[in-house]
Design a protein around this motif. Structure first.
Motif, PDB file in Angstrom:
ATOM      1  N   GLY A  77     -87.847  14.503 -60.542  1.00 44.83           N
ATOM      2  CA  GLY A  77     -86.532  14.142 -60.186  1.00 44.83           C
ATOM      3  C   GLY A  77     -85.352  14.198 -61.258  1.00 44.83           C
ATOM      4  N   PHE A  78     -85.945  14.185 -62.808  1.00 47.21           N
ATOM      5  CA  PHE A  78     -84.959  14.116 -63.816  1.00 47.21           C
ATOM      6  C   PHE A  78     -84.877  15.631 -64.109  1.00 47.21           C
ATOM      7  N   VAL A  79     -85.636  16.489 -63.831  1.00 43.73           N
ATOM      8  CA  VAL A  79     -85.585  18.081 -64.195  1.00 43.73           C
ATOM      9  C   VAL A  79     -85.203  19.169 -63.102  1.00 43.73           C
ATOM     10  N   HIS A  80     -85.199  18.634 -61.942  1.00 44.54           N
ATOM     11  CA  HIS A  80     -84.894  19.712 -61.023  1.00 44.54           C
ATOM     12  C   HIS A  80     -83.629  20.157 -60.885  1.00 44.54           C
ATOM     13  N   PRO A  81     -83.350  21.515 -60.907  1.00 45.67           N
ATOM     14  CA  PRO A  81     -81.995  21.785 -60.900  1.00 45.67           C
ATOM     15  C   PRO A  81     -81.021  21.736 -59.709  1.00 45.67           C
ATOM     16  N   ASN A  82     -81.640  21.393 -58.679  1.00 47.06           N
ATOM     17  CA  ASN A  82     -80.854  21.192 -57.629  1.00 47.06           C
ATOM     18  C   ASN A  82     -80.823  19.636 -57.204  1.00 47.06           C
ATOM     19  N   PRO A  83     -79.504  19.234 -57.210  1.00 43.77           N
ATOM     20  CA  PRO A  83     -79.543  17.738 -57.178  1.00 43.77           C
ATOM     21  C   PRO A  83     -80.103  16.867 -55.994  1.00 43.77           C
ATOM     22  N   ALA A  84     -79.829  17.737 -54.804  1.00 44.37           N
ATOM     23  CA  ALA A  84     -80.376  16.942 -53.639  1.00 44.37           C
ATOM     24  C   ALA A  84     -82.037  16.868 -53.892  1.00 44.37           C
ATOM     25  N   ILE A  85     -82.625  17.855 -54.215  1.00 43.53           N
ATOM     26  CA  ILE A  85     -84.033  18.008 -54.561  1.00 43.53           C
ATOM     27  C   ILE A  85     -84.507  16.857 -55.469  1.00 43.53           C
ATOM     28  N   ALA A  86     -83.679  16.957 -56.673  1.00 45.27           N
ATOM     29  CA  ALA A  86     -84.087  15.848 -57.795  1.00 45.27           C
ATOM     30  C   ALA A  86     -83.922  14.502 -57.142  1.00 45.27           C
ATOM     31  N   SER A  87     -82.905  14.379 -56.507  1.00 49.61           N
ATOM     32  CA  SER A  87     -82.554  12.910 -55.863  1.00 49.61           C
ATOM     33  C   SER A  87     -84.024  12.635 -54.816  1.00 49.61           C
ATOM     34  N   ALA A  88     -84.353  13.636 -54.242  1.00 50.14           N
ATOM     35  CA  ALA A  88     -85.229  13.307 -53.167  1.00 50.14           C
ATOM     36  C   ALA A  88     -86.656  12.984 -53.823  1.00 50.14           C
ATOM     37  N   PHE A  89     -87.065  13.509 -54.632  1.00 53.17           N
ATOM     38  CA  PHE A  89     -87.998  13.206 -55.578  1.00 53.17           C
ATOM     39  C   PHE A  89     -87.923  11.912 -56.497  1.00 53.17           C
ATOM     40  N   THR A  90     -86.888  11.589 -56.972  1.00 53.46           N
ATOM     41  CA  THR A  90     -86.655  10.262 -57.431  1.00 53.46           C
ATOM     42  C   THR A  90     -86.810   9.193 -56.297  1.00 53.46           C
ATOM     43  N   VAL A  91     -86.123   9.343 -55.371  1.00 53.59           N
ATOM     44  CA  VAL A  91     -86.324   8.335 -54.288  1.00 53.59           C
ATOM     45  C   VAL A  91     -87.777   8.161 -53.666  1.00 53.59           C
ATOM     46  N   PHE A  92     -88.422   9.277 -53.553  1.00 54.66           N
ATOM     47  CA  PHE A  92     -89.894   9.146 -53.277  1.00 54.66           C
ATOM     48  C   PHE A  92     -90.505   8.631 -54.201  1.00 54.66           C
ATOM     49  N   GLY A  93     -90.521   9.024 -55.616  1.00 58.09           N
ATOM     50  CA  GLY A  93     -91.290   8.354 -56.631  1.00 58.09           C
ATOM     51  C   GLY A  93     -91.062   6.891 -56.849  1.00 58.09           C
ATOM     52  N   LEU A  94     -89.723   6.587 -56.535  1.00 59.48           N
ATOM     53  CA  LEU A  94     -89.407   4.908 -56.736  1.00 59.48           C
ATOM     54  C   LEU A  94     -90.127   4.433 -55.618  1.00 59.48           C
ATOM     55  N   ALA A  95     -89.766   4.775 -54.492  1.00 56.80           N
ATOM     56  CA  ALA A  95     -90.471   3.943 -53.287  1.00 56.80           C
ATOM     57  C   ALA A  95     -91.698   4.007 -53.208  1.00 56.80           C
ATOM     58  N   CYS A  96     -92.420   4.894 -53.687  1.00 53.35           N
ATOM     59  CA  CYS A  96     -94.008   4.876 -53.793  1.00 53.35           C
ATOM     60  C   CYS A  96     -94.423   3.788 -54.792  1.00 53.35           C
ATOM     61  N   VAL A  97     -93.689   3.906 -55.924  1.00 54.56           N
ATOM     62  CA  VAL A  97     -94.001   2.818 -56.885  1.00 54.56           C
ATOM     63  C   VAL A  97     -93.643   1.238 -56.279  1.00 54.56           C
ATOM     64  N   ALA A  98     -92.696   1.233 -55.691  1.00 55.37           N
ATOM     65  CA  ALA A  98     -92.360  -0.175 -55.084  1.00 55.37           C
ATOM     66  C   ALA A  98     -93.472  -0.580 -54.189  1.00 55.37           C
ATOM     67  N   VAL A  99     -93.835   0.245 -53.138  1.00 56.79           N
ATOM     68  CA  VAL A  99     -94.820  -0.003 -52.220  1.00 56.79           C
ATOM     69  C   VAL A  99     -96.123  -0.329 -52.746  1.00 56.79           C
ATOM     70  N   ALA A 100     -96.481   0.608 -53.892  1.00 59.67           N
ATOM     71  CA  ALA A 100     -97.715   0.363 -54.785  1.00 59.67           C
ATOM     72  C   ALA A 100     -97.804  -0.873 -55.195  1.00 59.67           C
ATOM     73  N   GLY A 101     -96.495  -1.236 -55.867  1.00 58.93           N
ATOM     74  CA  GLY A 101     -96.385  -2.713 -56.806  1.00 58.93           C
ATOM     75  C   GLY A 101     -96.455  -3.500 -55.633  1.00 58.93           C
ATOM     76  N   VAL A 102     -96.035  -3.653 -54.625  1.00 62.08           N
ATOM     77  CA  VAL A 102     -96.234  -4.850 -53.590  1.00 62.08           C
ATOM     78  C   VAL A 102     -97.593  -4.924 -53.193  1.00 62.08           C
ATOM     79  N   TRP A 103     -98.249  -3.836 -52.805  1.00 61.88           N
ATOM     80  CA  TRP A 103     -99.720  -3.836 -52.675  1.00 61.88           C
ATOM     81  C   TRP A 103    -100.465  -4.509 -53.980  1.00 61.88           C
ATOM     82  N   GLY A 104    -100.319  -4.130 -54.991  1.00 64.95           N
ATOM     83  CA  GLY A 104    -101.026  -4.558 -56.028  1.00 64.95           C
ATOM     84  C   GLY A 104    -100.625  -6.042 -56.159  1.00 64.95           C
ATOM     85  N   GLY A 105     -99.367  -6.464 -56.151  1.00 64.95           N
ATOM     86  CA  GLY A 105     -99.128  -7.829 -56.200  1.00 64.95           C
ATOM     87  C   GLY A 105     -99.933  -8.654 -55.184  1.00 64.95           C
ATOM     88  N   VAL A 106    -100.225  -8.179 -53.919  1.00 63.72           N
ATOM     89  CA  VAL A 106    -100.561  -8.942 -52.807  1.00 63.72           C
ATOM     90  C   VAL A 106    -102.179  -8.729 -53.100  1.00 63.72           C
TER      91      VAL A 106
END
Length: 118
Positions: free
Chosen positions: A66-95
């Motif tokens: 998400g930080f290095v991809h030259p296409n802003p739309a693809i970079a944004s998609a990776f960032t959102v995907f990564g952050l969403a996965c972190v958030a979901v994994a964090g909720v599961w770990g918290g529970v």
């Protein structure tokens, strides 16, 4: 606002680099202490923790793309995907593991997501 989103996303990535290290190469020393495991219990869960560290590494990889991809739309998609996965994994770990995971992992990811869409 975008700069702040990138800073918080970078912090999320760094937190996960640390988690990867704790769950893999540093597990027998620092990782065992951080996770509060006895030597005996650590010996039992070490293979699973190493596997978990591998998955956390994939989360870091998505955020880095998400930080290095030259296409802003693809970079944004990776960032959102990564952050969403972190958030979901964090909720599961918290529970299922430890409530503090919600503060350490989920909250920063949710903040970064909110800033990304602000």
């Amino acid at each position: 606002m975008q700069l702040l989103a990138q800073i918080v996303t970078g912090l999320v990535a760094l937190i996960h680099v640390y988690i990867v290290l704790l769950e893999t190469v540093l597990f027998e020393s620092r990782g065992r202490r951080v996770f509060g495991l006895s030597k005996e219990k650590a010996d039992i869960v070490q293979p699973a923790m190493s596997n978990q560290g591998c998955y956390n590494g994939f989360l870091v990889a998505a955020l880095v793309v998400g930080f290095v991809h030259p296409n802003p739309a693809i970079a944004s998609a990776f960032t959102v995907f990564g952050l969403a996965c972190v958030a979901v994994a964090g909720v599961w770990g918290g529970v299922t593991v430890k409530r503090s995971i919600l503060l350490i992992q989920t909250l920063p990811a949710v903040i970064a997501l909110a800033l990304h869409f602000a």
